[in-house]
Design an enzyme around this catalytic site. Structure first.
Site: not given
Length: 148
Positions: A73, A76
């Site tokens: 991600c 993230c």
């Protein structure tokens, strides 16, 4: 302390323990008495797993902000340095934890996490707020301030 090792004193017996910096997130234990070493005192996020979540997060005496993330991600990864700096800024007042959902699906399922990053704000063993998305530092700090 050199670049590759961190020295942590055990809170139970006082023994000094040399921990490789690359392994600091593996819940190190004291070589003398076996007690968990106080990595939270370093001001770095604690890495939690399905197996350690209840003990490290739900059983924490401090309020906890859990970063539920995944290695693939992009958002993230972009919020990661913010989480690290929050751990240092709130050291001793709030526990900051990171949970890799790819490796720990049980907790993700328990809290119905379907998007990453998701932040669980926990106080006294209860999730009091859930935040979704790569939020700016200010929003994460506001959530932390509400639980202190």
């Amino acid at each position: 302390m050199n670049e590759s090792n961190i020295i942590l004193a055990c809170e139970s017996c006082g023994a000094k323990n040399r921990i490789p910096a690359a392994r600091i997130d593996e819940s190190p234990k004291c070589g003398r008495c076996g007690a968990e070493l106080p990595v939270q005192s370093l001001g770095i996020p604690v890495v939690v797993t399905d197996a350690t979540f209840d003990r490290e997060v739900m059983g924490s005496a401090l309020p906890v902000l859990v970063d539920c993330w995944a290695p693939w991600c992009g958002p993230c990864r972009s919020v990661g340095p913010v989480i690290d700096s929050l751990a240092a800024a709130y050291r001793g007042r709030v526990r900051i934890a990171k949970l890799n959902l790819d490796e720990n699906p049980v907790i993700g399922s328990r809290y119905a996490i379907s998007s990453v990053p998701t932040f669980l704000v926990i106080k006294n063993g209860t999730v009091v707020e859930t935040l979704v998305g790569a939020l700016p530092r200010e929003q994460l700090e506001a959530a932390i301030e509400r639980i202190i």
